[in-house]
Design an enzyme around this catalytic site. Structure first.
Site, PDB file in Angstrom:
ATOM      1  N   SER A   1      -1.372  -1.179   1.601  1.00 44.72           N
ATOM      2  CA  SER A   1      -2.754  -1.814   1.596  1.00 44.72           C
ATOM      3  C   SER A   1      -3.579  -1.008   0.471  1.00 44.72           C
ATOM      4  O   SER A   1      -4.462  -1.699  -0.039  1.00 44.72           O
ATOM      5  CB  SER A   1      -3.528  -1.600   2.973  1.00 44.72           C
ATOM      6  OG  SER A   1      -2.659  -2.126   3.679  1.00 44.72           O
TER       7      SER A   1
ATOM      8  N   HIS B   1       1.985  -7.630  -0.127  1.00 43.20           N
ATOM      9  CA  HIS B   1       1.086  -7.001   0.707  1.00 43.20           C
ATOM     10  C   HIS B   1       0.935  -8.040   1.996  1.00 43.20           C
ATOM     11  O   HIS B   1       0.487  -9.453   1.656  1.00 43.20           O
ATOM     12  CB  HIS B   1      -0.265  -6.907   0.384  1.00 43.20           C
ATOM     13  CG  HIS B   1      -1.007  -6.199   1.115  1.00 43.20           C
ATOM     14  ND1 HIS B   1      -2.388  -6.813   1.402  1.00 43.20           N
ATOM     15  CD2 HIS B   1      -1.178  -5.145   1.829  1.00 43.20           C
ATOM     16  CE1 HIS B   1      -3.067  -6.185   2.230  1.00 43.20           C
ATOM     17  NE2 HIS B   1      -2.318  -5.000   2.593  1.00 43.20           N
TER      18      HIS B   1
ATOM     19  N   GLU C   1      -0.170 -11.178  -0.194  1.00 43.36           N
ATOM     20  CA  GLU C   1      -0.535 -10.900  -1.639  1.00 43.36           C
ATOM     21  C   GLU C   1       0.634 -10.383  -2.439  1.00 43.36           C
ATOM     22  O   GLU C   1       1.211  -9.315  -2.070  1.00 43.36           O
ATOM     23  CB  GLU C   1      -1.829 -10.103  -1.740  1.00 43.36           C
ATOM     24  CG  GLU C   1      -3.144 -10.599  -0.909  1.00 43.36           C
ATOM     25  CD  GLU C   1      -4.125  -9.495  -0.965  1.00 43.36           C
ATOM     26  OE1 GLU C   1      -5.241  -9.733  -1.422  1.00 43.36           O
ATOM     27  OE2 GLU C   1      -3.872  -8.496  -0.360  1.00 43.36           O
TER      28      GLU C   1
ATOM     29  N   ASN D   1      -8.891  -7.284   0.544  1.00 42.96           N
ATOM     30  CA  ASN D   1      -9.743  -6.361   1.152  1.00 42.96           C
ATOM     31  C   ASN D   1     -10.940  -6.000   0.108  1.00 42.96           C
ATOM     32  O   ASN D   1     -11.969  -5.508   0.670  1.00 42.96           O
ATOM     33  CB  ASN D   1      -8.793  -5.222   1.447  1.00 42.96           C
ATOM     34  CG  ASN D   1      -7.993  -5.114   2.469  1.00 42.96           C
ATOM     35  OD1 ASN D   1      -8.226  -6.046   3.644  1.00 42.96           O
ATOM     36  ND2 ASN D   1      -6.813  -4.575   2.584  1.00 42.96           N
TER      37      ASN D   1
HETATM   38  N1  LIG Z   1      -1.382  -2.455   9.972  1.00 42.77           N
HETATM   39  C1  LIG Z   1      -1.814  -3.484   8.932  1.00 42.77           C
HETATM   40  O1  LIG Z   1      -2.631  -4.169   9.523  1.00 42.77           O
HETATM   41  C2  LIG Z   1      -1.284  -3.251   7.582  1.00 42.77           C
HETATM   42  C3  LIG Z   1      -1.704  -4.487   6.911  1.00 42.77           C
HETATM   43  C4  LIG Z   1      -1.004  -4.700   5.767  1.00 42.77           C
HETATM   44  C5  LIG Z   1      -0.196  -3.451   5.254  1.00 42.77           C
HETATM   45  N2  LIG Z   1      -0.091  -2.255   5.778  1.00 42.77           N
HETATM   46  C6  LIG Z   1       0.693  -1.231   5.361  1.00 42.77           C
HETATM   47  O2  LIG Z   1       1.830  -1.161   6.040  1.00 42.77           O
HETATM   48  C7  LIG Z   1       2.476  -0.022   6.128  1.00 42.77           C
HETATM   49  C8  LIG Z   1       2.900   0.397   7.403  1.00 42.77           C
HETATM   50  O3  LIG Z   1       1.893   0.191   8.202  1.00 42.77           O
HETATM   51  P1  LIG Z   1       2.172   0.011   9.893  1.00 42.77           P
HETATM   52  O4  LIG Z   1       0.655  -0.613  10.264  1.00 42.77           O
HETATM   53  O5  LIG Z   1       3.164  -0.934  10.280  1.00 42.77           O
HETATM   54  O6  LIG Z   1       2.348   1.566  10.361  1.00 42.77           O
HETATM   55  P2  LIG Z   1       2.940   1.939  11.737  1.00 42.77           P
HETATM   56  O7  LIG Z   1       2.600   3.459  11.855  1.00 42.77           O
HETATM   57  O8  LIG Z   1       2.959   0.938  12.700  1.00 42.77           O
HETATM   58  O9  LIG Z   1       4.438   2.015  11.417  1.00 42.77           O
HETATM   59  C9  LIG Z   1       5.037   2.790  10.252  1.00 42.77           C
HETATM   60  C10 LIG Z   1       6.494   3.125  10.639  1.00 42.77           C
HETATM   61  O10 LIG Z   1       7.096   3.940   9.401  1.00 42.77           O
HETATM   62  C11 LIG Z   1       8.015   4.690   9.878  1.00 42.77           C
HETATM   63  N3  LIG Z   1       8.212   5.771   9.066  1.00 42.77           N
HETATM   64  C12 LIG Z   1       7.471   6.621   8.527  1.00 42.77           C
HETATM   65  N4  LIG Z   1       8.007   7.549   7.669  1.00 42.77           N
HETATM   66  C13 LIG Z   1       9.304   6.953   7.367  1.00 42.77           C
HETATM   67  C14 LIG Z   1      10.192   7.036   6.441  1.00 42.77           C
HETATM   68  N5  LIG Z   1      10.201   8.084   5.593  1.00 42.77           N
HETATM   69  N6  LIG Z   1      11.065   6.240   6.354  1.00 42.77           N
HETATM   70  C15 LIG Z   1      11.364   5.088   7.252  1.00 42.77           C
HETATM   71  N7  LIG Z   1      10.418   4.934   8.142  1.00 42.77           N
HETATM   72  C16 LIG Z   1       9.119   5.976   8.127  1.00 42.77           C
HETATM   73  C17 LIG Z   1       7.316   5.362  11.208  1.00 42.77           C
HETATM   74  O11 LIG Z   1       7.769   6.008  11.986  1.00 42.77           O
HETATM   75  C18 LIG Z   1       6.392   4.141  11.922  1.00 42.77           C
HETATM   76  O12 LIG Z   1       7.230   3.456  12.926  1.00 42.77           O
HETATM   77  C19 LIG Z   1       1.581   0.934   5.569  1.00 42.77           C
HETATM   78  O13 LIG Z   1       1.840   1.269   4.016  1.00 42.77           O
HETATM   79  C20 LIG Z   1       0.129  -0.056   5.420  1.00 42.77           C
HETATM   80  O14 LIG Z   1      -0.887   0.327   4.756  1.00 42.77           O
HETATM   81  C21 LIG Z   1      -0.745  -2.184   7.398  1.00 42.77           C
END
Ligand SMILES: NC(=O)c1ccc[n+]([C@@H]2O[C@H](COP(=O)([O-])OP(=O)(O)OC[C@H]3O[C@@H](n4cnc5c(N)ncnc54)[C@H](O)[C@@H]3O)[C@@H](O)[C@H]2O)c1
Lengths: 287, 245
Positions: free
Chosen positions: A120, A141, A153, A191
């Site tokens: 993000s 995204h 996106e 955003n």
């Molecule tokens: N939550 C949202 O609303 C949202 C929306 C759009 C984008 N994002 C982006 O998506 C990404 C993930 O966010 P999320 O909310 O799903 O987080 P989350 O914490 O729910 O999930 C992340 C997962 O990645 C795993 N992880 C960590 N390091 C790792 C590695 N080296 N290899 C493999 N897996 C690994 C963790 O164990 C966890 O299960 C981030 O970059 C975030 O910015 C999030």
């Protein structure tokens, strides 16, 4: 190029949903996370979602079974990435960890594989430059929850090739999603504009122009916004809001992105919104 | 105080809409305009609702004349979209009874929202009476202070300005920016659709006024100024960010 098999890294909030959407559209998916329990948690969330869809007659049992049969969970990055046409990275929001993972992928993946990051707030360009093929690196995204949100996106850098972009746009459509293309820049489209919408509303409160409730009401009643900026801030949590706001300010370095004083003060006072029972509004019970 | 009789003084077609709203709610409504002896007619009104064109000199004159003839307790209200309440109040002997009542029509369901604008001198009582009046009429009202664009268009103008900058710097297209704001965050319209609806000229005017009061961060993006010069003002001129046939 044609995508058949997709590796989704990270089985968290976003990753499991992304894996599900891909599998539902017929792609073979390798879902990877760092621990078995995380992989299993992701897969069981997918299963629950699919069961719910069958129950509500949104999907047949066969479709649900077929979808889950296409998803293979693993903790081994090599296993997850060695035969894929596309990797979608949805791991922790840490640029250094992400860069390390992409460097590793570079050694593992087929030569022509596309790398996509769901970040993000991190720079797509910075990540692309640690790989040997920045022309095949792109941002993808998604919005939360991926199963329900229709927009994606697609973020291009100066190095992204037209072919990579075309492939991604096509993929989004095959997944039943609407792509919007944006150049790599802080906050991308959504955003960044949301920040302005929030800040301008909060600034008016700081200036004494109006109270949160009146601002929320005005935007909802006159212009049909579903929720007002203050309600939404309280819902998401003011601490989270402040971090996002500070990131935009740091990256864009313009006054309109400066975190409004009321947000800073509420966070200092520990009034973080719904989760603490008080933010811009008062809530009866903590949830 | 109780409001029974309202005089609406104006030139705009919006006048008849106001008449309809207040008559339906059971108020006695006198319709007037600048060609009539509106001040004489105003002598029996509890509320003057001025809706003449956006010209400060004209408005000041209406308020001065009404102030001279109106009952002592009458409230004088302006529908202006500009932050002029304080200035207009100043020409009367009852600045505490002068208030802004700005009506915005929802572009989707055609219902009105009223922004009750408090000038520096406006009394709590005047605000309260206005609020109750609008409740009787059945329109939602919010209380605000004077600021360019008021709440609604100040927020929208700021968003439009940033979106225009993103478009000018070629980060994304007009269509993609609008589309993403609608489907990724449920906005009713995208920023450029808002700009075309409100009027690009109005957006620029609000931004200029904001930049004078609050600093250069509000300065309108160059593209917006050029569009105003080109006469691409939005739906009303059939061309803005989009072309309308
Ligand atoms: N939550 C949202 O609303 C949202 C929306 C759009 C984008 N994002 C982006 O998506 C990404 C993930 O966010 P999320 O909310 O799903 O987080 P989350 O914490 O729910 O999930 C992340 C997962 O990645 C795993 N992880 C960590 N390091 C790792 C590695 N080296 N290899 C493999 N897996 C690994 C963790 O164990 C966890 O299960 C981030 O970059 C975030 O910015 C999030």
């Amino acid at each position: 190029m044609e995508i058949r098999r997709i590796g989704v890294l990270g089985a968290g909030t976003m990753g499991h949903g992304i894996a599900q959407v891909c599998a539902q559209s017929g792609y073979q998916v390798n879902l990877q996370d760092i621990k078995d329990e995380f992989v299993e948690a992701g897969i069981s969330k997918i299963q629950k979602f699919l069961d719910g869809s069958v129950e509500r007659k949104r999907m047949t049992q066969d479709e649900a079974d077929l979808t889950s049969s296409r998803i293979k969970g693993t903790t081994d990055l090599r296993e997850a990435a060695k035969d894929v046409d596309l990797v979608i990275e949805a791991i922790v929001e840490d640029i250094n960890i992400k860069k390390d993972v992409f460097k590793e992928l570079d050694q593992i993946c087929p030569e022509d594989a596309i790398f996509a990051s769901n970040t993000s707030a991190q720079s797509i360009t910075e990540m692309a430059m640690v790989t040997k093929h920045p022309d095949r690196f792109i941002g993808m995204h998604w919005f939360n929850p991926p199963q329900l949100m229709r927009g994606i996106e697609v973020i291009v850098t100066d190095k992204t090739s037209q072919e990579t972009l075309d492939t991604m746009v096509n993929l989004c459509k095959k997944l039943g999603k609407e792509p919007g293309i944006c150049k790599d820049s802080p906050g991308f489209i959504v955003n960044r504009l949301l920040q302005i919408w929030y800040n301008e509303s909060l600034n008016m409160f700081d200036e004494g122009v109006a109270d949160p409730q009146d601002i929320d009401t005005a935007l909802k009643v006159a212009y049909n916004f579903r929720m007002g900026p203050f309600e939404l801030r309280d819902l998401v949590g003011l601490d989270v809001a402040l971090v996002v706001s500070e990131t935009h300010y740091r990256e864009l370095m313009r006054e309109q992105f400066k975190p409004p004083r009321c947000l800073v003060m509420k966070v200092k006072a520990g009034d973080l919104g719904r989760k603490t029972g008080r933010g811009f509004y008062e809530y009866e019970s903590k949830t | 105080m109780r409001i029974r009789t309202i005089i609406i003084i104006g030139e705009t077609e919006f006048k008849t809409k106001l008449q309809e709203l207040f008559s339906k709610a059971g108020f006695k409504v006198i319709m007037s305009d600048l060609n009539q002896d509106y001040d004489k007619q105003a002598s029996e009104a509890d509320l003057v609702l001025e809706t003449v064109s956006e010209d400060i000199v004209l408005k000041e004159e209406v308020f001065k004349r009404c102030d001279a003839k109106c009952p002592e307790q009458a409230i004088l209200a302006t529908t202006t979209a500009k932050p002029w309440v304080t200035q207009i109040a100043e020409v009367t002997r009852r600045p505490e009874k002068v208030v802004g009542l700005n009506f915005t029509k929802n572009p989707f369901d055609e219902k009105y929202l009223v922004q009750i604008i408090r000038g520096l001198q406006t009394s709590d009582d005047t605000i309260q009476v206005s609020k109750e009046l609008l409740e009787q009429v059945g329109v939602t009202a919010v209380k605000i202070g004077e600021t360019p664009g008021y709440i609604l268009d100040r927020v929208i103008a700021s968003v439009v300005n940033e979106a225009a900058l993103m478009y000018t710097t070629k980060l994304a297209t007009v269509e993609d920016i609008d589309k993403m704001m609608k489907i990724c965050t449920n906005w009713p319209m995208g920023p450029f659709e808002f700009a075309d609806t409100i009027g690009v000229d109005k957006v620029v005017e609000i931004l200029e006024s904001l930049s004078q009061q609050l600093g250069p961060r509000y300065l309108p993006c160059f593209l917006l100024r050029k569009m105003v010069n080109a006469g691409w003002l939005g739906k009303k001129t059939k061309r803005g960010f989009y072309i309308y046939s």
